[in-house]
Design an enzyme around this catalytic site. Sequence first.
Site, PDB file in Angstrom:
ATOM      1  N   ARG A 196       0.773  -1.303  -0.046  1.00 28.16           N
ATOM      2  CA  ARG A 196      -0.063  -0.144  -0.004  1.00 28.16           C
ATOM      3  C   ARG A 196       0.967   1.283   0.081  1.00 28.16           C
ATOM      4  O   ARG A 196       0.459   2.360   0.428  1.00 28.16           O
ATOM      5  CB  ARG A 196      -1.085  -0.069   1.309  1.00 28.16           C
ATOM      6  CG  ARG A 196      -2.073  -1.050   1.403  1.00 28.16           C
ATOM      7  CD  ARG A 196      -3.012  -1.114   0.071  1.00 28.16           C
ATOM      8  NE  ARG A 196      -3.649  -2.189   0.269  1.00 28.16           N
ATOM      9  CZ  ARG A 196      -3.554  -3.357  -0.469  1.00 28.16           C
ATOM     10  NH1 ARG A 196      -2.284  -3.541  -1.144  1.00 28.16           N
ATOM     11  NH2 ARG A 196      -4.513  -4.532  -0.471  1.00 28.16           N
TER      12      ARG A 196
ATOM     13  N   SER B   6     -11.029   0.187   3.536  1.00 27.17           N
ATOM     14  CA  SER B   6     -10.167  -0.116   4.558  1.00 27.17           C
ATOM     15  C   SER B   6      -9.455   0.803   5.443  1.00 27.17           C
ATOM     16  O   SER B   6      -8.572   1.436   4.754  1.00 27.17           O
ATOM     17  CB  SER B   6      -9.111  -1.400   3.976  1.00 27.17           C
ATOM     18  OG  SER B   6      -9.865  -2.507   3.558  1.00 27.17           O
TER      19      SER B   6
ATOM     20  N   GLU C  14      -4.420   2.992   6.713  1.00 24.72           N
ATOM     21  CA  GLU C  14      -4.328   2.749   5.183  1.00 24.72           C
ATOM     22  C   GLU C  14      -5.005   3.976   4.547  1.00 24.72           C
ATOM     23  O   GLU C  14      -4.645   4.489   3.599  1.00 24.72           O
ATOM     24  CB  GLU C  14      -5.015   1.500   4.784  1.00 24.72           C
ATOM     25  CG  GLU C  14      -5.198   1.332   3.601  1.00 24.72           C
ATOM     26  CD  GLU C  14      -5.609   0.040   2.905  1.00 24.72           C
ATOM     27  OE1 GLU C  14      -6.174  -0.242   2.008  1.00 24.72           O
ATOM     28  OE2 GLU C  14      -5.450  -0.893   3.686  1.00 24.72           O
TER      29      GLU C  14
END
Length: 298
Positions: free
Chosen positions: A167, A216, A291
């Site tokens: 990520r 998320s 995130e």
Amino acid sequence: MLPSVAGKLTPDAPLAPLVWFKSGGRAEWLFEPRDLADLQAFLQGLDPAVTVMALGLGSNMIVRDGGVPGVVVRLGKAFAGVRRLDAVTLECGGGASGILVSSTARDNGIAGLEFLRSIPGTVGGFVRMNGGAYGSEVKDILVDCDVVLRSGELVTLQNAALRYTYRHSELPEGAIVVAARFRARAGEPSAIQAEMDRISASREASQPLRSKTGGSTFKNPPPELSGGHKAWELVDRAGCRGLTLGGAQVSEKHTNFLINTGEATSSDIEALGEEVRRRVRESSGVELEWEIQRVGKK
């Protein structure tokens, strides 16, 4: 004074309607370029001291209540095209959605891009954040990408230049992804559609898709630090399922999702996330990493 533009330049623009959480402040300036040349000319003429931030669908972002200084750039239809380059490669505009990319891949018999169907964002965001789901990531399919730097210069960056990790990429600060090439493998359209249907059904069953959410919230920690538990499991074990703060709530359906139940401020949402991080740290010793991107002034 800002450079003249061919597209749309809006001062003091509300950002809450443009992000999934439907909360947050305003952009000092919102720029929607008419085309690539318009974007380049604007950035070339813009005072280098002015910050620039790209905004896609706003699905993985908290815009803080104090708003975003500088210029927010939002790519429109001119950057949303997808076309086949060869039997297994697509060229995608930075503003193209994951749904469009995966559907175009299906129509052209290209398998391996189905996971993009499950990520509610645009190509620019996927490339920047190494978007991923269901065992696949952008780093697995990206050939290269066209990027307009803060200076207005257009460059092409190879996959390796982005130094992808989980990520995360090392895309230059202020750079805007305007196009990317994705390469996968040949497949049967019917089988590709079946996989897309499976992914859609899985998301529908497990995620609060019809809520004001940001996807998320926390990255899954390394297994060696979490005992193999994913972020949602750590949040659940810490007793945070359904936890509320102001108008924000930890989803009952999927504990790695935060929800705006109606009138939550971005401060509510971010503070709830920090409280979840605190409880997980006390419960399991794991330091969850955000995130969701948090931008602007508190």
